[in-house]
Design a protein around this motif. Structure first.
Motif, PDB file in Angstrom:
ATOM      1  N   GLY A   1      42.517  38.703  59.146  1.00 33.07           N
ATOM      2  CA  GLY A   1      43.650  38.332  58.308  1.00 33.07           C
ATOM      3  C   GLY A   1      43.458  38.621  56.832  1.00 33.07           C
ATOM      4  O   GLY A   1      44.309  38.268  56.023  1.00 33.07           O
ATOM      5  N   ILE A   2      42.352  39.276  56.464  1.00 32.81           N
ATOM      6  CA  ILE A   2      42.083  39.471  55.030  1.00 32.81           C
ATOM      7  C   ILE A   2      43.000  40.543  54.449  1.00 32.81           C
ATOM      8  O   ILE A   2      43.119  41.639  54.988  1.00 32.81           O
ATOM      9  CB  ILE A   2      40.600  39.854  54.821  1.00 32.81           C
ATOM     10  CG1 ILE A   2      39.734  38.609  54.949  1.00 32.81           C
ATOM     11  CG2 ILE A   2      40.396  40.482  53.453  1.00 32.81           C
ATOM     12  CD1 ILE A   2      38.276  38.862  54.757  1.00 32.81           C
ATOM     13  N   LYS A   3      43.698  40.168  53.369  1.00 34.73           N
ATOM     14  CA  LYS A   3      44.478  41.161  52.622  1.00 34.73           C
ATOM     15  C   LYS A   3      43.984  41.146  51.194  1.00 34.73           C
ATOM     16  O   LYS A   3      43.680  40.087  50.655  1.00 34.73           O
ATOM     17  CB  LYS A   3      45.967  40.785  52.653  1.00 34.73           C
ATOM     18  CG  LYS A   3      46.610  40.955  54.001  1.00 34.73           C
ATOM     19  CD  LYS A   3      48.109  40.781  53.865  1.00 34.73           C
ATOM     20  CE  LYS A   3      48.786  40.866  55.215  1.00 34.73           C
ATOM     21  NZ  LYS A   3      48.442  39.682  56.063  1.00 34.73           N
ATOM     22  N   VAL A   4      43.896  42.322  50.573  1.00 31.94           N
ATOM     23  CA  VAL A   4      43.435  42.338  49.190  1.00 31.94           C
ATOM     24  C   VAL A   4      44.559  41.859  48.285  1.00 31.94           C
ATOM     25  O   VAL A   4      45.743  42.044  48.571  1.00 31.94           O
ATOM     26  CB  VAL A   4      42.953  43.737  48.757  1.00 31.94           C
ATOM     27  CG1 VAL A   4      41.723  44.122  49.529  1.00 31.94           C
ATOM     28  CG2 VAL A   4      44.044  44.747  48.907  1.00 31.94           C
ATOM     29  N   GLY A   5      44.155  41.203  47.179  1.00 41.25           N
ATOM     30  CA  GLY A   5      45.151  40.612  46.288  1.00 41.25           C
ATOM     31  C   GLY A   5      45.660  41.609  45.265  1.00 41.25           C
ATOM     32  O   GLY A   5      45.811  42.790  45.554  1.00 41.25           O
ATOM     33  N   MET A   6      45.888  41.127  44.059  1.00 43.52           N
ATOM     34  CA  MET A   6      46.442  41.961  43.004  1.00 43.52           C
ATOM     35  C   MET A   6      45.471  43.065  42.618  1.00 43.52           C
ATOM     36  O   MET A   6      44.288  42.847  42.489  1.00 43.52           O
ATOM     37  CB  MET A   6      46.717  41.098  41.775  1.00 43.52           C
ATOM     38  CG  MET A   6      48.177  41.006  41.419  1.00 43.52           C
ATOM     39  SD  MET A   6      48.450  39.686  40.236  1.00 43.52           S
ATOM     40  CE  MET A   6      47.317  40.090  38.946  1.00 43.52           C
ATOM     41  N   MET A   7      45.988  44.273  42.430  1.00 45.51           N
ATOM     42  CA  MET A   7      45.140  45.388  42.023  1.00 45.51           C
ATOM     43  C   MET A   7      44.766  45.240  40.547  1.00 45.51           C
ATOM     44  O   MET A   7      45.612  44.898  39.719  1.00 45.51           O
ATOM     45  CB  MET A   7      45.888  46.714  42.214  1.00 45.51           C
ATOM     46  CG  MET A   7      46.054  47.105  43.665  1.00 45.51           C
ATOM     47  SD  MET A   7      44.482  47.544  44.381  1.00 45.51           S
ATOM     48  CE  MET A   7      44.979  47.813  46.065  1.00 45.51           C
ATOM     49  N   GLY A   8      43.520  45.527  40.237  1.00 42.25           N
ATOM     50  CA  GLY A   8      43.114  45.538  38.842  1.00 42.25           C
ATOM     51  C   GLY A   8      43.424  46.879  38.211  1.00 42.25           C
ATOM     52  O   GLY A   8      44.078  47.733  38.811  1.00 42.25           O
ATOM     53  N   LYS A   9      42.946  47.088  36.968  1.00 42.39           N
ATOM     54  CA  LYS A   9      43.295  48.335  36.279  1.00 42.39           C
ATOM     55  C   LYS A   9      42.218  49.394  36.414  1.00 42.39           C
ATOM     56  O   LYS A   9      42.373  50.488  35.922  1.00 42.39           O
ATOM     57  CB  LYS A   9      43.574  48.045  34.812  1.00 42.39           C
ATOM     58  CG  LYS A   9      42.388  47.432  34.089  1.00 42.39           C
ATOM     59  CD  LYS A   9      42.704  47.242  32.622  1.00 42.39           C
ATOM     60  CE  LYS A   9      41.529  46.603  31.917  1.00 42.39           C
ATOM     61  NZ  LYS A   9      41.381  47.000  30.550  1.00 42.39           N
ATOM     62  N   TRP A  10      41.083  49.066  37.082  1.00 36.02           N
ATOM     63  CA  TRP A  10      40.018  50.053  37.168  1.00 36.02           C
ATOM     64  C   TRP A  10      40.073  50.787  38.500  1.00 36.02           C
ATOM     65  O   TRP A  10      39.254  50.556  39.378  1.00 36.02           O
ATOM     66  CB  TRP A  10      38.663  49.384  36.986  1.00 36.02           C
ATOM     67  CG  TRP A  10      38.449  48.872  35.606  1.00 36.02           C
ATOM     68  CD1 TRP A  10      38.530  47.582  35.195  1.00 36.02           C
ATOM     69  CD2 TRP A  10      38.152  49.634  34.445  1.00 36.02           C
ATOM     70  NE1 TRP A  10      38.298  47.496  33.857  1.00 36.02           N
ATOM     71  CE2 TRP A  10      38.056  48.748  33.366  1.00 36.02           C
ATOM     72  CE3 TRP A  10      37.961  51.002  34.209  1.00 36.02           C
ATOM     73  CZ2 TRP A  10      37.778  49.176  32.071  1.00 36.02           C
ATOM     74  CZ3 TRP A  10      37.678  51.416  32.919  1.00 36.02           C
ATOM     75  CH2 TRP A  10      37.588  50.510  31.863  1.00 36.02           C
TER      76      TRP A  10
END
Lengths: 100, 174
Positions: B112-121
């Motif tokens: 069930g793991i989903k990655v959260g908000m994308m960073g800028k790098w």
């Protein structure tokens, strides 16, 4: 492209193997090596998350973990040497001098 | 099956195999040498994940410093006759059960793991700056205090290791 979950499963397997070594082995040096194994398992998942979330914070954390692992190895091995000087054994179940 | 997945499969297989050998070998020197191979393969995985600097310090710090320290201590203690002894503690089934159940607990929620908000790098941003510069920018701005604290931890480790392994002077009258 390799999915993120592959890295996470790999990191979980390495962590569990390290934990097995820590809980099952008698030799205190191998137990410390197992702790390094567990830290490496965590590092794999942190770098994987860092890559897949496009954020460098995970890698900063890995940097800190490696620093702490170096400190832990130095202190832990010094403790082993000090213990060995008092009682010539590396088996953890024979070190029970502090038991009342 | 793309080429990336084949390479990942190779590195993952070797990492798991060598970790298993590290915790099962009787001779601690063999364990340390298998650990060395494992560290190199983990560093290769870091290169896969666009973390060149982390891969470099993985080899320099882990393989170059920590493992050498282990080898020194093992040679210092001279553990020849311990190799023939029983290698497991008496309560090993409990340890096995705990480790396997924690492993199960980690594997169950993985689907069930989903990655959260994308960073800028992203890969492109790191490529423009080079990885060491990008990591340094984050480390010396947002994480300056933890970075300084890491130096304090290392100082404590140096002093602590010297104090702990120093031979105690005999007190008079004992």
């Amino acid at each position: 492209m390799v999915p993120l979950s592959w890295y996470l499963v790999l990191s979980a397997i390495v962590f569990v193997l390290g934990m097995l070594g820590f809980l099952m082995r008698r030799n205190i040096i191998i137990m410390f090596l197992s702790v390094e194994l567990m830290l490496n398992g965590v590092n794999i998942s942190l770098v994987a998350f860092s890559h897949y979330m496009q954020d460098l914070r995970g890698q900063v954390l890995v940097f800190m973990i490696i620093a702490v692992a170096a400190a832990e190895a130095a202190i832990g091995l010094a403790i082993i040497v000090a213990l060995f000087r008092n009682k010539p054994t590396v088996h953890v179940d024979e070190m029970s001098e502090l038991r009342g | 099956m793309t080429l990336n997945q084949v390479f990942f499969g190779y590195f993952a297989f070797v990492i798991v195999l060598t970790s298993l050998l590290v915790v099962t070998r009787k001779n601690p020197v063999h364990s340390v040498l298998w650990m060395l191979i494992m560290f190199f393969h983990v560093a290769a995985l870091y290169l896969f994940l666009n973390a060149e600097f982390i891969a470099a310090i993985q080899i320099i710090v882990y393989a170059g410093a920590i493992l050498v320290l282990y080898v020194f201590v093992i040679f210092l203690l001279n553990l020849k006759q311990e190799i023939g002894d029983e290698q497991r503690v008496g309560e090993w089934p409990v340890g096995l059960a705990i480790a396997l159940s924690i492993g199960l607990l980690m594997l169950i929620p993985m689907a069930g793991i989903k990655v959260g908000m994308m960073g800028k790098w992203g890969v492109k941003a790191i490529e423009d700056e080079t990885h060491t510069v990008a990591l340094g920018k984050v480390l010396y701005t947002d994480y300056l205090l933890p970075f300084e604290l890491a130096s304090l931890i290392l100082l404590v480790a140096i002093v602590g290791a010297v104090v702990l392994s120093k031979k105690k002077k005999k007190v008079e009258g004992q």
